[in-house]
Design a protein around this motif. Structure first.
Motif, mmCIF file in Angstrom:
data_model
loop_
_atom_site.group_PDB
_atom_site.id
_atom_site.type_symbol
_atom_site.label_atom_id
_atom_site.label_comp_id
_atom_site.label_asym_id
_atom_site.label_seq_id
_atom_site.Cartn_x
_atom_site.Cartn_y
_atom_site.Cartn_z
ATOM 1 N N TRP A 125 0.812 -1.223 0.000
ATOM 2 C CA TRP A 125 0.000 0.000 0.000
ATOM 3 C C TRP A 125 0.844 1.272 0.000
ATOM 4 C CZ3 TRP A 125 -3.919 -1.626 4.381
ATOM 5 C CH2 TRP A 125 -4.728 -2.660 3.898
ATOM 6 N N VAL A 126 2.091 1.162 0.387
ATOM 7 C CA VAL A 126 2.972 2.325 0.501
ATOM 8 C C VAL A 126 4.321 1.989 -0.135
ATOM 9 C CG1 VAL A 126 4.297 3.729 2.152
ATOM 10 C CG2 VAL A 126 1.872 3.279 2.564
ATOM 11 N N LYS A 127 4.976 2.989 -0.710
ATOM 12 C CA LYS A 127 6.300 2.778 -1.294
ATOM 13 C C LYS A 127 7.109 4.070 -1.201
ATOM 14 C CE LYS A 127 5.038 4.158 -6.002
ATOM 15 N NZ LYS A 127 4.973 3.735 -7.428
ATOM 16 N N PRO A 128 8.458 3.972 -1.199
ATOM 17 C CA PRO A 128 9.294 5.166 -1.265
ATOM 18 C C PRO A 128 9.153 5.790 -2.655
ATOM 19 C CG PRO A 128 10.538 3.259 -0.475
ATOM 20 C CD PRO A 128 9.259 2.746 -1.041
ATOM 21 N N ASN A 129 9.269 7.099 -2.732
ATOM 22 C CA ASN A 129 9.134 7.777 -4.019
ATOM 23 C C ASN A 129 10.056 8.995 -4.069
ATOM 24 O OD1 ASN A 129 8.027 8.259 -6.612
ATOM 25 N ND2 ASN A 129 6.646 9.799 -5.749
ATOM 26 N N GLY A 130 11.360 8.735 -4.199
ATOM 27 C CA GLY A 130 12.316 9.822 -4.280
ATOM 28 C C GLY A 130 12.711 10.362 -2.919
ATOM 29 N N ARG A 131 13.442 11.450 -2.940
ATOM 30 C CA ARG A 131 13.916 12.091 -1.713
ATOM 31 C C ARG A 131 13.567 13.579 -1.718
ATOM 32 N NH1 ARG A 131 17.509 9.033 1.261
ATOM 33 N NH2 ARG A 131 18.166 7.078 0.278
ATOM 34 N N LYS A 132 13.356 14.125 -0.533
ATOM 35 C CA LYS A 132 13.038 15.538 -0.410
ATOM 36 C C LYS A 132 14.328 16.357 -0.459
ATOM 37 C CE LYS A 132 10.049 18.679 2.136
ATOM 38 N NZ LYS A 132 8.992 18.778 3.153
ATOM 39 N N GLU A 133 14.296 17.432 -1.223
ATOM 40 C CA GLU A 133 15.496 18.251 -1.411
ATOM 41 C C GLU A 133 15.721 19.185 -0.221
ATOM 42 O OE1 GLU A 133 17.773 17.967 -3.731
ATOM 43 O OE2 GLU A 133 16.665 16.246 -4.534
ATOM 44 N N PRO A 135 18.383 19.248 3.609
ATOM 45 C CA PRO A 135 19.562 18.603 4.188
ATOM 46 C C PRO A 135 19.263 17.174 4.649
ATOM 47 C CG PRO A 135 19.465 20.861 4.909
ATOM 48 C CD PRO A 135 18.193 20.617 4.143
ATOM 49 N N GLY A 136 20.125 16.239 4.258
ATOM 50 C CA GLY A 136 19.918 14.842 4.594
ATOM 51 C C GLY A 136 19.135 14.084 3.551
ATOM 52 N N LYS A 137 18.406 14.804 2.699
ATOM 53 C CA LYS A 137 17.592 14.215 1.636
ATOM 54 C C LYS A 137 16.816 12.973 2.108
ATOM 55 C CE LYS A 137 20.208 15.950 -2.296
ATOM 56 N NZ LYS A 137 20.882 15.626 -3.585
ATOM 57 N N PRO A 138 15.880 13.156 3.033
ATOM 58 C CA PRO A 138 15.107 12.005 3.534
ATOM 59 C C PRO A 138 14.195 11.430 2.464
ATOM 60 C CG PRO A 138 14.145 14.049 4.301
ATOM 61 C CD PRO A 138 15.446 14.426 3.639
ATOM 62 N N LEU A 139 13.890 10.135 2.596
ATOM 63 C CA LEU A 139 12.978 9.473 1.663
ATOM 64 C C LEU A 139 11.568 10.051 1.776
ATOM 65 C CD1 LEU A 139 14.027 5.736 2.082
ATOM 66 C CD2 LEU A 139 14.169 7.049 -0.034
ATOM 67 N N LEU A 140 10.894 10.112 0.643
ATOM 68 C CA LEU A 140 9.487 10.502 0.598
ATOM 69 C C LEU A 140 8.639 9.246 0.403
ATOM 70 C CD1 LEU A 140 9.838 13.589 -1.744
ATOM 71 C CD2 LEU A 140 9.011 13.673 0.614
ATOM 72 N N TYR A 141 7.475 9.203 1.039
ATOM 73 C CA TYR A 141 6.605 8.038 0.943
ATOM 74 C C TYR A 141 5.257 8.420 0.325
ATOM 75 C CZ TYR A 141 10.082 6.091 4.074
ATOM 76 O OH TYR A 141 11.268 5.672 4.623
ATOM 77 N N VAL A 142 4.735 7.528 -0.514
ATOM 78 C CA VAL A 142 3.443 7.734 -1.172
ATOM 79 C C VAL A 142 2.652 6.425 -1.131
ATOM 80 C CG1 VAL A 142 4.343 9.510 -2.734
ATOM 81 C CG2 VAL A 142 4.364 7.109 -3.448
ATOM 82 N N THR A 143 1.355 6.516 -1.405
ATOM 83 C CA THR A 143 0.539 5.312 -1.540
ATOM 84 C C THR A 143 0.685 4.762 -2.955
ATOM 85 O OG1 THR A 143 -1.375 6.696 -2.068
ATOM 86 C CG2 THR A 143 -1.145 5.950 0.216
ATOM 87 N N THR A 144 0.258 3.512 -3.144
ATOM 88 C CA THR A 144 0.415 2.825 -4.428
ATOM 89 C C THR A 144 -0.934 2.591 -5.105
ATOM 90 O OG1 THR A 144 0.182 0.652 -3.403
ATOM 91 C CG2 THR A 144 2.413 1.609 -3.484
ATOM 92 N N ASP A 145 -0.875 2.089 -6.339
ATOM 93 C CA ASP A 145 -2.106 1.708 -7.032
ATOM 94 C C ASP A 145 -2.818 0.583 -6.286
ATOM 95 O OD1 ASP A 145 -1.671 3.559 -9.007
ATOM 96 O OD2 ASP A 145 -0.838 2.135 -10.450
ATOM 97 N N LYS A 146 -2.048 -0.272 -5.630
ATOM 98 C CA LYS A 146 -2.652 -1.369 -4.864
ATOM 99 C C LYS A 146 -3.483 -0.820 -3.711
ATOM 100 C CE LYS A 146 -1.530 -5.909 -2.923
ATOM 101 N NZ LYS A 146 -0.440 -6.880 -2.647
#
Length: 213
Positions: A125-133, A135-146
């Motif tokens: 239901w959730v997946k990583p989707n790039g990094r936020k620009e 400091p540290g560039k943390p992962l961004l999370y989004v929901t999926t088609d599932k």
């Protein structure tokens, strides 16, 4: 359009273990076939049948007709449900995506274990989707088609807004409606409300987990 092309697409959809997009179907049939035309014809063919061809999040699949699904429903007691932290985390990601772990924790008002996200990853239901620009560039999370498919949502625009949640009794009038913005992370100074904001929509999410579809 040849009848066997239509029959082939019908068979592909029946045998698929998950909803298929047009590109996937196109890769399995003769070049030049008008896939969308056939899909819409099949949808019309099945509109008054016990099963129907549905299109959710631009993916196609056969499903039990809505007016019959209740009669075929099998009640199963599930001993282990999603934790409160997992439900709240899923709700926050759905309404604020893309969102970082620290933003999720700020909204909830408490930190959570890595296992909480891993459960949502395993469910698909959730997946990583790039990094936020930043400091540290943390992962961004989004929901999926599932996620959309499981909750029978065509797109994120169909998520209930604050007025709809209020009318359904899932939140009360004291909750800041801006918390349910879907386009960006919104900071709130109402810290005293943060802990319980998403627990108020537990029923909306957990109800679907009591069924074996």
């Amino acid at each position: 359009m040849k009848k066997n092309e239509k029959n082939l697409i019908e068979a592909i959809l029946f045998s698929a273990s998950e909803p298929l997009d047009v590109g996937t179907i196109k890769s399995k049939v003769k070049s030049g076939t008008d896939i969308l035309k056939i899909l819409y014809e099949l949808q019309k063919d099945y509109e008054d049948r016990g099963i129907r061809l549905v299109n959710l999040a631009d993916k196609w699949s056969f499903r039990t007709s809505d007016d019959l699904s209740g009669k075929l429903k099998k009640e199963i007691i599930i001993q282990k449900k999603l934790s409160k932290a997992a439900i709240e985390t899923l709700a926050i990601i759905a309404y604020h995506q893309p969102v970082t772990r620290s933003e999720i924790e700020e909204i909830r008002g408490v930190s959570f274990s890595t296992g909480t996200l891993e459960i949502l990853f395993e469910l698909g239901w959730v997946k990583p989707n790039g990094r936020k620009e930043i400091p540290g560039k943390p992962l961004l999370y989004v929901t999926t088609d599932k996620f959309l498919n499981h909750f029978n949502i065509n797109s994120l625009d169909d998520l209930p807004n604050s007025d709809e949640l209020l009318a359904a009794g899932l939140i009360d009038s004291r909750v800041d409606s801006s918390i349910f913005g879907t386009s960006k992370f919104i900071e709130s100074d109402q810290n005293e409300n943060k802990e319980n904001i998403y627990s108020n929509i537990d029923d909306m999410i957990s109800d679907t987990l009591d069924e074996d579809k």
